[in-house]
Motif scaffolding. Structure first.
Motif, PDB file in Angstrom:
ATOM      1  N   GLN A 155      42.759  48.471  38.634  1.00 54.82           N
ATOM      2  CA  GLN A 155      42.164  48.777  39.934  1.00 54.82           C
ATOM      3  C   GLN A 155      42.189  50.586  40.149  1.00 54.82           C
ATOM      4  O   GLN A 155      41.652  51.188  40.565  1.00 54.82           O
ATOM      5  CB  GLN A 155      42.647  48.131  41.328  1.00 54.82           C
ATOM      6  CG  GLN A 155      42.100  46.738  41.143  1.00 54.82           C
ATOM      7  CD  GLN A 155      43.004  45.709  42.225  1.00 54.82           C
ATOM      8  OE1 GLN A 155      43.765  46.319  43.104  1.00 54.82           O
ATOM      9  NE2 GLN A 155      42.733  44.416  42.007  1.00 54.82           N
ATOM     10  N   GLN A 158      40.185  52.380  37.800  1.00 54.07           N
ATOM     11  CA  GLN A 158      38.730  52.310  38.462  1.00 54.07           C
ATOM     12  C   GLN A 158      38.706  53.511  39.474  1.00 54.07           C
ATOM     13  O   GLN A 158      37.602  53.920  39.751  1.00 54.07           O
ATOM     14  CB  GLN A 158      38.295  50.985  39.097  1.00 54.07           C
ATOM     15  CG  GLN A 158      36.800  50.618  39.431  1.00 54.07           C
ATOM     16  CD  GLN A 158      36.700  49.275  39.654  1.00 54.07           C
ATOM     17  OE1 GLN A 158      37.320  48.318  39.209  1.00 54.07           O
ATOM     18  NE2 GLN A 158      35.504  49.248  40.619  1.00 54.07           N
ATOM     19  N   PRO A 355      33.237  43.764  38.594  1.00 52.41           N
ATOM     20  CA  PRO A 355      34.148  44.246  39.522  1.00 52.41           C
ATOM     21  C   PRO A 355      34.145  43.397  40.986  1.00 52.41           C
ATOM     22  O   PRO A 355      33.010  43.126  41.384  1.00 52.41           O
ATOM     23  CB  PRO A 355      34.074  45.650  39.916  1.00 52.41           C
ATOM     24  CG  PRO A 355      33.395  46.068  38.730  1.00 52.41           C
ATOM     25  CD  PRO A 355      32.345  45.089  38.276  1.00 52.41           C
TER      26      PRO A 355
END
Length: 504
Positions: A155, A158, A355
């Protein structure tokens, strides 16, 4: 250091961090707004990457936003036209209200507004990095069993990637001459290779002739039913590319050879299984014998020699299951930065995830999002992306089992987003499972006639595979034959009988 002392040290660090102001430059923001109010053309120089929320000062953010609204409507944005926006704006009162606009417009103007815009954007990114670091710090301290550390890392990567992309849109309209120069460069490169290829060679001669190689920024779908050899063909191509070298020209004008780099994302097989398969392909030793360890000393020597050759290749394998497009993009970008990148292979796209756990209403929408993401990666990294895909079971219901575009599973946008669609088809696989049985009331003669026809056809297609090019934006479609060795899962160039040398 004692625990109590450590806690005191951490506390003092936190107190000093609180005393620091977030990175900002109000003078740069004022200079940029002054230039826009003086001449609205200045807005056009920064609006492609600078957004209102990038300003540190709330009043400046509102002024920039209001300027954008007026300019995009084709109206003039200056201290007079903006006065109505801010007469009742309490947030602007702290800096002098509407009179502040007049002060900005009267300030000296520096024509280099793009430099100010980049500075404001850079400081915004720094503030976001600080906020991201604080979020990472907080989430790492949380003892949530549903949030593994590896998930938190993904995460964070990202979010870092999304942050890096903010304001980097340097695209837009460009002179045709630039694109023309690039096209001529590609044509020249193909010409210097005797007109063979404009793209990356697969080293399967007939396929390269039909495709012109694998083109940069292309999304290539390689599809087939199970046991057709999709993964085998993909690993063959990956190996062929990785063992290739390209000519590069250094700053001094001297040419040098640079090895190609391949990223192979294997969502179905582990890295060890994939390595074992490639070892079998390149050594010529049966893959099942390698798995069982039932090999001779001669076989072991072949495997050892193949492993030594493979060791030097820039072939990187990522066997993360259910990887998402953002995670794949992050890892591919990192590899390109560290080692360069020539080709990405994904085996296979239906195993990828969206996602957020997949918020789409249907799997078709999720796969569409995945294919769009893979196409975006191909364009961004300027490399071909080969994505393997399953086919629907409707193939098995037809007498002619050669795949068609409509057979692509969840084909909502696979066909649309792909620059090329290739199918792998082996008739031998189906024939071997369709040995004729004697029909009711069928005499021996008719049965043996049917059986001989089947046997003859089996011999004709034994060890052969077809690569069906069903879609190609850059050129024609068609079918090309390859040889296929099932024991080692290795493909090779097919040479028709009429091209074989005379045995006499």
């Amino acid at each position: 250091m004692e625990p109590t002392q450590r806690l005191q040290f951490v506390a003092s660090e936190e107190e000093s961090a609180l005393q620091r102001l977030p990175p900002h430059n109000l003078e740069a923001e004022q200079a940029l707004l002054a230039a826009i109010l003086h001449s609205n053309h200045a807005y056009e120089k920064v609006s492609d990457f600078l957004l209102p929320e990038h300003f540190a000062d709330g009043a400046h953010e509102r002024i920039y936003r209001a300027c954008g609204k007026l300019i995009e409507r084709g109206q003039l944005a200056n201290a007079i036209t903006l006065k109505g926006f801010f007469d009742q704006d309490g947030g602007l009162a702290d800096v002098g209200g509407a009179a502040y606009l007049a002060e900005l417009q009267a300030a000296p103007v520096n024509p280099d507004v793009r430099h100010y815009g980049r500075l404001i954007h850079d400081l915004f990114l720094r503030r976001e990095l600080i906020a991201l670091a604080q979020d990472i710090d907080e989430s790492a301290y949380e003892q949530d069993p549903d949030s593994a550390a590896t998930n938190q890392i993904e995460q964070a990567e990202q979010r870092l990637y999304s942050l890096a992309e903010t304001g980097l849109a340097e695209g837009g309209l460009q002179p045709f001459s630039g694109a023309l120069t690039e096209a001529v460069t590609l044509i020249e490169a193909a010409y210097r290779r005797d007109g063979a290829l404009a793209g990356l060679a697969t080293h399967f001669a007939e396929i390269d002739k039909l495709l012109g190689g694998l083109h940069r920024s292309d999304l290539i779908i390689l599809a087939g039913r199970p046991s057709m050899g999709k993964t085998a063909l993909a690993t063959n191509i990956a190996f062929n590319v990785a063992k290739s070298r390209r000519l590069e020209r250094g700053p001094d004008g001297q040419s040098f050879e640079e090895p190609e780099t391949v990223a192979f994302f294997s969502l179905e097989m582990s890295a060890e299984q994939l390595a074992g398969r490639i070892l079998s392909e390149q050594s010529g030793v049966r893959s099942d014998s390698l798995r069982k360890g039932a090999i001779t000393q001669e076989d072991f020597d072949k495997v050892f020699d193949a492993a030594r050759e493979l060791q030097a290749l820039r072939l990187f394998i990522d066997d993360t299951p259910a990887i998402s497009v953002p995670a794949l993009r992050t890892r591919a970008r990192r590899l390109k930065r560290q080692h360069g990148l020539s080709l990405i292979v994904v085996d296979y796209l239906q195993l990828m995830t969206v996602p957020g756990g997949g918020k789409s209403d249907s799997r078709v929408q999720e796969v569409s999002e995945i294919t769009r993401g893979l196409k975006a990666i191909a364009k961004e990294l300027d490399v071909p992306v080969i994505a393997l895909s399953q086919l629907s079971r409707q193939v098995e219901q037809r007498e002619d089992k050669r795949p068609q575009l409509s057979d692509l599973r969840e084909s909502g946008s696979i066909e649309q987003d792909a620059d090329m669609v290739l199918f792998v088809y082996r008739e031998q696989y189906y024939l071997e499972r369709a040995e004729p049985m004697r029909r009711e009331n069928e005499n021996d003669e008719k049965y043996h006639e049917r059986y001989e026809r089947w046997k003859q056809r089996c011999e004709e297609v034994y060890g052969l595979a077809e690569v069906i090019v069903a879609k190609q934006r850059h050129g024609p479609i068609g079918i090309r034959k390859l040889t296929f060795d099932g024991d080692t899962t290795r493909f090779g160039d097919y040479i028709a009988d009429e091209y074989l040398p005379d045995a006499h």
